[in-house]
Design a protein around this motif. Structure first.
Motif, short mmCIF file in Angstrom:
data_model
loop_
_atom_site.label_atom_id
_atom_site.label_comp_id
_atom_site.label_asym_id
_atom_site.label_seq_id
_atom_site.Cartn_x
_atom_site.Cartn_y
_atom_site.Cartn_z
N GLU A 1 0.86 -1.17 0.00
CA GLU A 1 -0.13 0.18 0.06
C GLU A 1 0.78 1.10 0.01
O GLU A 1 1.99 1.41 0.55
CB GLU A 1 -0.95 -0.01 1.17
CG GLU A 1 -1.54 -1.09 1.29
CD GLU A 1 -2.40 -1.22 2.60
OE1 GLU A 1 -2.63 -0.14 3.47
OE2 GLU A 1 -3.09 -2.36 3.01
N SER A 2 0.23 2.34 -0.65
CA SER A 2 1.00 3.55 -0.79
C SER A 2 0.75 4.61 0.45
O SER A 2 1.04 5.61 0.42
CB SER A 2 0.79 4.12 -2.18
OG SER A 2 -0.31 4.36 -2.65
N GLN A 3 -0.67 4.18 1.16
CA GLN A 3 -0.85 5.17 2.04
C GLN A 3 -0.15 5.32 2.97
O GLN A 3 0.59 4.47 3.44
CB GLN A 3 -2.40 4.61 2.38
CG GLN A 3 -2.20 3.52 3.14
CD GLN A 3 -3.70 2.99 3.67
OE1 GLN A 3 -4.66 3.08 2.83
NE2 GLN A 3 -3.75 2.45 4.67
N GLN A 4 -0.17 6.69 3.44
CA GLN A 4 1.00 7.10 4.89
C GLN A 4 0.32 7.02 6.14
O GLN A 4 -1.02 7.14 6.01
CB GLN A 4 1.62 8.39 4.38
CG GLN A 4 2.56 8.47 3.29
CD GLN A 4 3.33 9.64 3.11
OE1 GLN A 4 3.10 10.50 3.98
NE2 GLN A 4 4.18 10.05 2.24
N SER A 5 0.88 6.94 7.15
CA SER A 5 0.50 6.94 8.39
C SER A 5 1.52 7.81 9.35
O SER A 5 2.65 7.87 9.01
CB SER A 5 0.03 5.68 9.06
OG SER A 5 -0.20 5.92 10.43
N SER A 6 0.92 8.43 10.16
CA SER A 6 1.72 9.58 11.19
C SER A 6 1.71 8.82 12.43
O SER A 6 0.81 8.19 12.86
CB SER A 6 1.28 10.77 11.10
OG SER A 6 -0.03 11.12 11.62
N LEU A 7 2.92 9.02 12.98
CA LEU A 7 3.02 8.39 14.47
C LEU A 7 3.61 9.80 15.25
O LEU A 7 4.78 10.19 14.91
CB LEU A 7 3.92 7.46 14.44
CG LEU A 7 4.24 6.75 15.95
CD1 LEU A 7 3.14 6.07 16.67
CD2 LEU A 7 5.45 5.73 15.74
N GLU A 8 3.03 10.10 16.44
CA GLU A 8 3.42 11.25 17.29
C GLU A 8 4.27 10.63 18.36
O GLU A 8 4.26 9.40 18.84
CB GLU A 8 2.21 11.99 18.06
CG GLU A 8 1.50 12.78 16.65
CD GLU A 8 0.35 13.56 17.39
OE1 GLU A 8 0.38 13.63 18.75
OE2 GLU A 8 -0.19 14.53 16.55
N PHE A 9 5.28 11.23 18.57
CA PHE A 9 6.21 10.84 19.65
C PHE A 9 6.70 11.94 20.60
O PHE A 9 6.65 13.10 20.45
CB PHE A 9 7.60 10.13 19.14
CG PHE A 9 8.31 11.17 18.21
CD1 PHE A 9 9.12 12.20 18.92
CD2 PHE A 9 8.16 11.23 16.79
CE1 PHE A 9 9.80 13.06 18.03
CE2 PHE A 9 8.70 12.29 16.26
CZ PHE A 9 10.01 13.16 16.70
N ASP A 10 7.19 11.43 21.94
CA ASP A 10 7.50 12.36 23.00
C ASP A 10 9.09 12.69 22.77
O ASP A 10 9.57 13.71 22.82
CB ASP A 10 7.19 11.78 24.21
CG ASP A 10 5.57 12.00 24.17
OD1 ASP A 10 5.05 12.96 24.58
OD2 ASP A 10 4.81 10.87 24.15
#
Length: 527
Positions: free
Chosen positions: A122-131
């Motif tokens: 899949e080409s879809q992106q996902s974001s991940l927030e971090f501290d």
């Protein structure tokens, strides 16, 4: 159970469910990244998790790649499962509150978030927030052992397939890639290895040892092999090459333009190349073991000031925090300037120490999604900030010797991002697995200190962590270079020696044990 106790436990459970999980993301799961993730997973307080992101399904034991690209039967041992970090899909990563690993490509990073996409599919992106984040993406490997074949447009070793297949970072694909390299080595009658660092020496001596009938030549642009180390290392390495009848040419540079005029695909005639001085060399197989390109394009895209203009490495403080100094406060700068285990035991013997890539003008990319990178292509005018030098060096046995009070003048706009390993401009430390390991320990423990200092979450750890950040200082150079199947030369703590106790698979089981696979058997290493 009393009603009051039930109510108390229900209230506690509800409170824990209502508090969002905080995240430390570790980008890269090789020698440094996996060590950092291990320390954090063992010591993070409740309500925190580690997310380990790597494009590969298995930890790649890259120091064994050159041997396994020559000698068949052990290639599966170079890909070690991440048994301590259960795998998660991108779609499930946000709902997971425990330590987890995701196989994905990192597309971008900012000070609090990364964007990811599946390594394949899949080409879809996902974001991940971090501290907090640890950037441990290292460098792109020299082409003979670069399974990802990222450096499109650069001069290619003939060990690589002419038509590069799509690679997805799985163990089966990695095994197939090494097996393809074995076939090309076996088919060649003559081999030219360019680069007299550890990788080039190991390739040349392994090929000469396994196939003594082949004509092997090692070309090195300098007059000394392994110039970062003691003179005796050069002497012993040169002797080891000569004992295996490897022709060694020192002080000559390959004319990369001559590679363009080689025989066509399918021709049975050998390649004919020349040095800049005009010396002609013929070979069926060409291995370019020169220079690793730092994988720092993601940081450069985020903020060009994070990258040193002279070498493309990430600027760091001695705390291993990414360094972009904040605007100076009036009258403050000058005043402050006046105040001026098993895997580690194995890793500290090894470094690629490839020859510097000054021979080629070809550019090379520095991230999965970036355009090509060249050292003269950096537009930032900032120089790499350096912390004041310390009056001592890191012990080769433990990075805890660097526990000192932080210099208050060493501030950064990115105190929550740490960089370790080959990507870091870490005070002239050599690029090696044990270096990344030490730096990762410092970075991980400093993150734990910062979390503890924050005071919002209580923490109980096995280590006595105070609030002052630990500082890193590189130890003396250490290296181990194989000179054929059984012989090797090493330098540790200034002592140079020879060993003759080598084994075919380079004791791969030790690295599996270090990554949690106790009592590993030959069969286990197919996992």
């Amino acid at each position: 159970m009393s009603a009051a106790t039930k109510a108390s436990r229900l209230s506690s459970t509800s409170l824990n469910m209502s508090i969002p999980t905080r995240t430390v993301v570790v980008m890269g799961g090789s020698y440094g990244g996996s060590r950092a993730a291990q320390i954090l997973a063992e010591s993070l307080p409740q309500g925190w998790r580690v997310v380990l992101v790597d494009r590969n399904s298995h930890m790649n034991h890259v120091y064994n790649f050159s041997r396994y690209a020559v000698l068949a039967g052990h290639e599966h041992k170079a890909f070690i499962p991440y048994i301590n970090f259960p795998s998660s899909s991108l779609s499930d990563i946000h709902s997971c509150s425990t330590h987890v690993r995701v196989q994905a490509t990192i597309n971008s990073i900012d000070d609090r978030r990364i964007t990811l996409s599946p390594t394949l599919g899949e080409s879809q992106q996902s974001s991940l927030e971090f501290d907090y984040a640890i950037y441990a993406l290292g460098s792109h490997l020299p082409s003979p052992i670069d399974l990802w074949n990222y450096e499109k447009g650069r001069m290619k070793s003939s060990l690589e397939p002419s038509e590069v297949p799509i690679y997805g970072g799985t163990k089966s694909e990695g095994i197939s890639s090494l097996q393809e390299r074995q076939k090309r080595v076996e088919a060649a009658t003559s081999v030219l290895v360019v680069g007299g660092g550890a990788l080039g020496i190991q390739f040349a001596t392994d090929i000469a040892a396994v196939y003594p009938q082949k004509r092997v030549t090692l070309l090195h642009s300098r007059h000394r092999l392994l110039p970062k180390f003691d003179d005796q290392i050069h002497e012993e390495a040169l002797q080891g090459l000569q004992e295996l009848n490897v022709r060694v040419i020192l002080g000559e540079r390959l004319d990369f333009a001559s590679i363009q005029h080689t025989s066509k695909k399918g021709s049975s005639e050998p390649r004919v190349v020349r040095t800049l001085s005009g010396q002609v060399i013929t070979a069926d197989l060409l291995l370019l073991c020169t220079g690793q390109v730092p994988n720092t394009q993601l940081l450069r895209d985020m903020d060009p000031r994070t990258i040193a203009t002279d070498n493309g490495l990430a600027c760091v403080l001695r705390t291993m925090q990414l360094c972009v100094p904040p605007p100076l406060k009036p009258h403050k700068f000058q005043a402050e300037n006046d105040n001026d285990d098993d895997v580690l035991q194995w890793l500290k013997n090894f470094t690629f120490d490839t020859e510097e890539a000054t021979e080629s003008t070809e550019s090379s990319p520095s991230s999965p999604s970036s355009s090509s990178f060249a050292h003269d292509d950096i537009t930032s005018t900032s120089s790499s900030p350096r912390a004041p030098s310390l009056p001592y060096f890191l012990s080769p046995n433990s990075s805890t010797d660097t526990l000192v009070e932080s210099d208050p003048c060493q501030e950064t706009l990115y105190p929550n991002i740490f960089v370790v390993g080959d990507a870091a401009d870490a005070f002239d430390a050599i690029k090696a697995g044990h270096t990344a390991y030490y730096q990762a320990e410092v970075a991980a423990r400093n993150i734990l200190r910062l979390i503890n200092r924050d005071g919002k979450v209580g923490m109980t750890t096995k280590n006595d962590l105070d609030s002052e950040l630990e500082e890193y200082a590189p130890g003396p150079p250490a290296i181990k270079v194989t000179l054929g199947i059984t012989k090797s030369v090493f330098e540790v703590n200034g002592i140079v020696g020879i060993k003759n106790d080598g084994v075919e698979d380079l004791n791969a089981a030790a690295m599996w044990v270090a990554h949690g696979m106790r009592d590993v058997s030959e069969e286990d290493m197919f996992a």
